[in-house]
Design a protein around this motif. Sequence first.
Motif, PDB file in Angstrom:
ATOM      1  N   ASP A 102       0.678  -1.160  -0.005  1.00  0.00           N
ATOM      2  CA  ASP A 102      -0.247   0.225   0.051  1.00  0.00           C
ATOM      3  C   ASP A 102       0.894   1.152   0.005  1.00  0.00           C
ATOM      4  OD1 ASP A 102      -2.605   1.482  -0.098  1.00  0.00           O
ATOM      5  OD2 ASP A 102      -3.279  -0.218   1.312  1.00  0.00           O
TER       6      ASP A 102
ATOM      7  N   HIS B 132      -7.533  -2.456   8.495  1.00  0.00           N
ATOM      8  CA  HIS B 132      -6.593  -1.625   7.651  1.00  0.00           C
ATOM      9  C   HIS B 132      -7.371  -0.318   7.394  1.00  0.00           C
ATOM     10  CE1 HIS B 132      -4.456  -1.809   3.695  1.00  0.00           C
ATOM     11  NE2 HIS B 132      -5.279  -0.779   3.313  1.00  0.00           N
TER      12      HIS B 132
ATOM     13  N   HIS C  71      -7.397   3.888   6.358  1.00  0.00           N
ATOM     14  CA  HIS C  71      -7.110   5.009   5.263  1.00  0.00           C
ATOM     15  C   HIS C  71      -7.139   6.283   6.040  1.00  0.00           C
ATOM     16  CE1 HIS C  71      -5.084   3.099   1.986  1.00  0.00           C
ATOM     17  NE2 HIS C  71      -5.904   2.101   2.007  1.00  0.00           N
TER      18      HIS C  71
ATOM     19  N   ASN D 139      -1.977   5.443   4.855  1.00  0.00           N
ATOM     20  CA  ASN D 139      -2.689   4.386   5.784  1.00  0.00           C
ATOM     21  C   ASN D 139      -2.298   4.724   7.331  1.00  0.00           C
ATOM     22  OD1 ASN D 139      -2.027   2.990   3.072  1.00  0.00           O
ATOM     23  ND2 ASN D 139      -2.837   1.352   4.255  1.00  0.00           N
TER      24      ASN D 139
ATOM     25  N   VAL E 223      -7.318  -2.137  -1.587  1.00  0.00           N
ATOM     26  CA  VAL E 223      -7.816  -2.812  -0.536  1.00  0.00           C
ATOM     27  C   VAL E 223      -8.168  -1.766   0.677  1.00  0.00           C
ATOM     28  CG1 VAL E 223      -7.312  -4.422   1.454  1.00  0.00           C
ATOM     29  CG2 VAL E 223      -6.707  -5.185  -1.000  1.00  0.00           C
TER      30      VAL E 223
HETATM   31 MN    MN Z   1      -5.284   0.288   1.319  1.00  0.00          MN
END
Ligand code: MN
Length: 513
Positions: A15, A203, A205, A239, A513
């Motif tokens: 990422d 996960h 953002h 992230n 993702v």
């Molecule tokens: Mn991602």
Amino acid sequence: MEKSLIKIFDTTLQDGEQTPGVSLEIREKLEIARALAKLKVDVIEAGFPIASPGDFDTVSQVAANIKGPIIAGLASASIKDIDAAWAALKKAERPRIHTFIATSDIQMQYKLKLNREQVLLKAKEAVRYAKQFSPDVEFSAADASRSDWDFLCKVYAAAIAAGATVINVPDTVGFTTPNEFGNLIKYIHDNVHDIDKVDISVHCHNDLGLAVANSLAAVQNGATQVECTINGLGERAGNTAMEELVMALRTRKEFYQAATGIDTKHIDRTSRLVSTLAGVLVSPHKAIIGDNAFTQESSIQQQGVLNNSLTYEIILPETVGISRSSIVLGKHSDRQAFEERLKQLGYDLDADIINRLFVRFKELAERKQTVYDRDIEALINEKADAAESYRLTYHQVVSGNQTVAMATVKLETSTGIIEQATLGDGPVDAVFKAIEAAVGLEINLKDYAIRAVTSGQDALGEAVVWVERDGRSFSGRGLSTDVIEASAKAYVNAINKMLAAGGGPGDVIEKNV
Ligand code: MN
């Protein structure tokens, strides 16, 4: 209450590499992977093997060479993606296939053009297929935070029944908030069959600046793995920043009743390595790793810190590897003193690399009175590039407020020396134009930045330039006490990287993702 161990899944190489303008070479990715292993992350996501031959090679080299952490490779829920992921991962000591499919109505309808039943089936089949190869399979429901909660639970239960060992809950678009996300994790925890047999991963953002806060809320509600990147790199706003998440859990361990296995004293060094290699500077007020993070300006606070550092500092700088030692080297320092300092800084380098660095150190010490630890680290991170089509051997610039800037450069190539002189709009522009004329290519300069590595008038300047060709961008770095020279070296470095990579736009592959 028992303290829970939170696993750290680092996705800087996957990422993080999608940060706009970032394009890392394989050897740079290997170096980052080595630093991550030293930091003791639990999982390194090394790339998306089907996405490009470069990604495939990176994952297989990381899998073959990096020991300690689990090595993960990303694959969408399709047979050819999973086959590629396994082919790249199979040499890993502890491989993990990470497969994903979107579960939000909006992404199922407009991106996948599949209905819920079809997505459920694909998720199940993908995990079952991956499981034949790898005992460790992570399943991600992309855009989970905007998915229907009951449908999401059904998909996770199916993935677990098919053999998933980790179920990941991504806030793919950075839309959720801490309370809402905490409730979602609790809902999944309470409503998915056999959930206690797997890790719940998140996960997040940072589109709303909430990635770390959302991840912490998830930890409070049962998440046992957090996906993050060094310096918070990643597409768009990035992230979850690993250093912030890890230090929040450590500093407030009594509150969270949780811990990670991260060796925090490597945080500062890893952050600098990633910043240098990725060519993305860290803002000075960034938590934990910014230059100002441990600087007390107000005199009342300074006095407090002198009496007892914990008066105002909630984290001791040493904890993240920032040394307060005043040991500095200078031009009278010998090779032994230099090597000793490298060891104290935690570097374990081959003798020929130390020899080469010592030569650079001596050159620097001639131009700069004191050589600080950060200067040494900058020299280490500089390194010679594998493929150098051009080498800058000479530059001269004339500039001033009453004159047009003029630059002369000499570049060494395998066929001889090329010399060019051009006028420009200021000294940096003139030297860039002269280099461009010498290499005979039209270069698309996207961005340029310069910063001082340490303070003081004789500080080392680190220049970073980004150039673009066929939609791909390449960053180059240069280091010198002379900012024009640093800029010129950075430009030549970027051109060398661009030429080494060859032409042709890379395949555009969806990997959100
Ligand atoms: Mn991602």
